[in-house]
Design an enzyme around this catalytic site. Structure first.
Site, PDB file in Angstrom:
ATOM      1  N   SER A 254      -6.606   6.357  -5.647  1.00  0.00           N
ATOM      2  CA  SER A 254      -7.366   7.529  -5.231  1.00  0.00           C
ATOM      3  C   SER A 254      -6.391   8.530  -4.628  1.00  0.00           C
ATOM      4  O   SER A 254      -5.182   8.278  -4.575  1.00  0.00           O
ATOM      5  CB  SER A 254      -8.398   7.133  -4.175  1.00  0.00           C
ATOM      6  OG  SER A 254      -7.717   6.837  -2.972  1.00  0.00           O
ATOM      7  N   LYS A 255      -6.957   9.636  -4.145  1.00  0.00           N
ATOM      8  CA  LYS A 255      -6.109  10.690  -3.577  1.00  0.00           C
ATOM      9  C   LYS A 255      -5.233  10.189  -2.433  1.00  0.00           C
ATOM     10  O   LYS A 255      -4.187  10.755  -2.160  1.00  0.00           O
ATOM     11  CB  LYS A 255      -7.003  11.828  -3.076  1.00  0.00           C
ATOM     12  CG  LYS A 255      -7.600  12.619  -4.218  1.00  0.00           C
ATOM     13  CD  LYS A 255      -7.835  14.067  -3.820  1.00  0.00           C
ATOM     14  CE  LYS A 255      -8.584  14.809  -4.894  1.00  0.00           C
ATOM     15  NZ  LYS A 255     -10.033  14.875  -4.665  1.00  0.00           N
ATOM     16  N   ARG A 256      -5.677   9.125  -1.781  1.00  0.00           N
ATOM     17  CA  ARG A 256      -4.880   8.591  -0.668  1.00  0.00           C
ATOM     18  C   ARG A 256      -3.490   8.164  -1.123  1.00  0.00           C
ATOM     19  O   ARG A 256      -2.533   8.193  -0.369  1.00  0.00           O
ATOM     20  CB  ARG A 256      -5.573   7.341  -0.089  1.00  0.00           C
ATOM     21  CG  ARG A 256      -6.605   7.598   0.955  1.00  0.00           C
ATOM     22  CD  ARG A 256      -7.116   6.293   1.519  1.00  0.00           C
ATOM     23  NE  ARG A 256      -7.553   5.370   0.473  1.00  0.00           N
ATOM     24  CZ  ARG A 256      -6.968   4.217   0.200  1.00  0.00           C
ATOM     25  NH1 ARG A 256      -5.926   3.832   0.902  1.00  0.00           N
ATOM     26  NH2 ARG A 256      -7.419   3.445  -0.766  1.00  0.00           N
TER      27      ARG A 256
END
Ligand code: GLU
Length: 499
Positions: A254-256
């Site tokens: 994910s964006k993390r």
């Protein structure tokens, strides 16, 4: 059997790595099997949080960029057009009517509030959430009345209450599910748009799709779709569920973990062949040990669904960078120059549009850094010192200065170089090297004790391409200006200290 594969992106944003990988696998399977590849836009979710029409251009660009052009899609048309689901609503409505007439689907008038309350109660009781099928057994008189009153409704699939569903997934093997555990899936929403389950099934059938490759997240929906095929009397295509992509911490990517969409990869400057090579290996392998660098043709020759694993794939940004660096080094300098120039314009290092002189300069310096570039965007930092107005000590690396511009012979070195370089009849790396060696001899120091200070004085840093190639590209004026400025400032500061 003529293989027909489809990629079915939803316009919810710039394509994610998972979408790109699916598209690549689809294209490869069609290529490998001599089949055809279509791309269909699944735009039936019109909710403002999901529907992002501007991403349609990104979907198109990503296919072009990766070089995985479909045989048919909304851009060029094709025999199964339209390839945009929102333009195919009558086809879904015909199927819905068929399902309602045959009693395989039913209208559900439950309000949002009721469904929400039901979900909460299920949660509190700790039972799996799902529709309680209230409208499935609605008396016909109620049904008629609600319809006559124009109450909003959805259409749900009547799932069997017994029996089992079999799916033979080429990646995961035989999967069996009990039908009674499946929810009565919504097929048509109250806005008149179908859900994915209905629209994808209808289109895969009407378009003659033989192979469906899709993300693991859809595995749970397979029984509902297979049941739909069964009640409609349609042949079920091969359905394969691709492995999930995880970040380095083994959590869903994910964006993390870093940016994960096509736009970002383009902005960073990843070459298409690097992306294809990297993404294809997220779940697929050739079976040959340590075989990581593969050209598109080598991949096509080796590709098969058997080579895809069901185990999660780990997205390793460092590996992608390494691979991209490899493909940058392998490229013709002319290609890399052309691709890097827009980055230099955006960074303000070249005018927009660049002058002929600037282009000539860029052509000389970019190949000097090609070896070291891992992404095209790095060019800005790598060649910045060629453009910036270095004004010692501004723009100079402090550590480099304290190490190399403090040597005892610095002043003599700079003065002699200024004279020697200024007198050069031709300005090229060979003549610069010769002059530098002569200065080294006069000073009676080691060559490295001349090369390092000269590099720092002219570029502000200790690392970079070969010194003499750098000075040649930098040109006589810039080189002498920088040497003179450094020399003058050092002289001033040493006088100030001794005073
Ligand atoms: N539109 C779906 C998605 O973007 C496609 C899933 C499928 O390939 O069937 O996830």
């Amino acid at each position: 059997m003529v293989v027909k594969v489809r990629y079915a992106p939803s316009p919810t944003g710039s394509p994610h790595v998972g979408n790109l990988r699916t598209a690549i696998y689809d294209w490869l399977l069609a290529k490998r099997e001599g089949g055809s590849f279509l791309v269909r836009l699944e735009d039936t979710d019109r909710s403002p949080e999901r529907y992002a029409p501007e991403s349609i251009a990104d979907i198109e660009e990503s296919m072009r960029y990766l070089g995985i052009l479909p045989d048919a899609w909304w851009v060029t048309g094709g025999s199964d057009a339209p390839y945009v689901q929102s333009q195919r609503l009558p086809k879904y409505h015909l199927v819905i009517d068929r399902l309602l007439d045959s009693g395989h689907a039913y209208k559900c008038f439950c309000t949002k509030e009721r469904l929400e309350k039901m979900r909460q109660e299920q949660q509190e009781r700790g039972v799996p959430s799902g529709y309680d099928r209230r409208c499935r057994n609605l008396p016909p008189s109620d049904m008629e009345r609600y319809t006559a009153e124009g109450l909003p409704f959805v259409v749900r699939l009547k799932m069997p209450l017994e029996g089992t569903c079999h799916l033979n997934d080429p990646i995961r093997g035989d999967i069996t599910n009990e039908y009674r555990l499946q929810d009565d899936q919504v097929l048509l929403k109250s806005d008149g748009f179908p859900t994915y389950f209905l629209a994808a099934t209808v289109d895969d059938h009407l378009m003659g799709v033989t192979h469906v490759l899709r993300g693991e997240e859809w595995l749970g929906s397979a029984p509902k779709m297979i049941h739909l095929y069964e009640v409609l009397g349609w042949e079920v295509p091969v359905i394969a569920h691709l492995p999930v992509i995880l970040g380095s911490d083994r959590k869903k990517l994910s964006k993390r973990h870093g940016a994960t969409n096509f736009r970002w990869f383009i902005e960073q400057g990843y070459l298409p062949e690097a992306l294809v090579n990297f993404l294809v290996l997220l779940g697929w392998s050739t079976g040959e040990e340590n075989r990581e660098i593969l050209s598109v043709n080598e991949i096509i020759d080796r590709f098969s669904l058997d080579g895809i694993t069901e185990h999660p794939a780990i997205f390793d940004y460092e590996k992608l960078k390494w691979m991209n660096g490899y493909y940058i080094r392998q490229s013709e300098p002319g290609r890399i120059i052309g691709l890097c120039i827009p980055y230099l314009i955006r960074a303000g290092l070249l005018s927009n549009p660049p002058t002929t002189e600037e282009i000539g300069y860029a052509r000389r310096i970019i190949p000097l850094e090609q070896e070291r570039m891992k992404t095209l965007s790095e060019v800005v930092d790598l060649v910045g010192f060629f453009f910036e107005e270095l004004n010692f000590p501004q723009g100079y690396d402090e550590k480099a200065v304290s190490k190399w511009l403090t040597v005892s012979h610095i002043q003599a070195l700079l003065e002699q170089e200024i004279v020697a370089f200024d007198a050069l009849p031709v300005w090229n790396s060979a003549s610069l090297e010769q002059a530098t060696r002569a200065v080294t001899e006069t000073l009676g120091v080691k060559f490295a004790e001349v090369v390092h200070p000269t590099r720092v004085a002219t570029t502000g840093r200790t690392v970079g391409p070969g010194l003499f190639e750098t000075l040649e590209a930098l040109g006589k004026d810039r080189t002498l200006d920088r040497l003179r400025t450094v020399s003058k400032r050092i002289e001033q500061s040493s006088t100030a200290v001794s005073l």
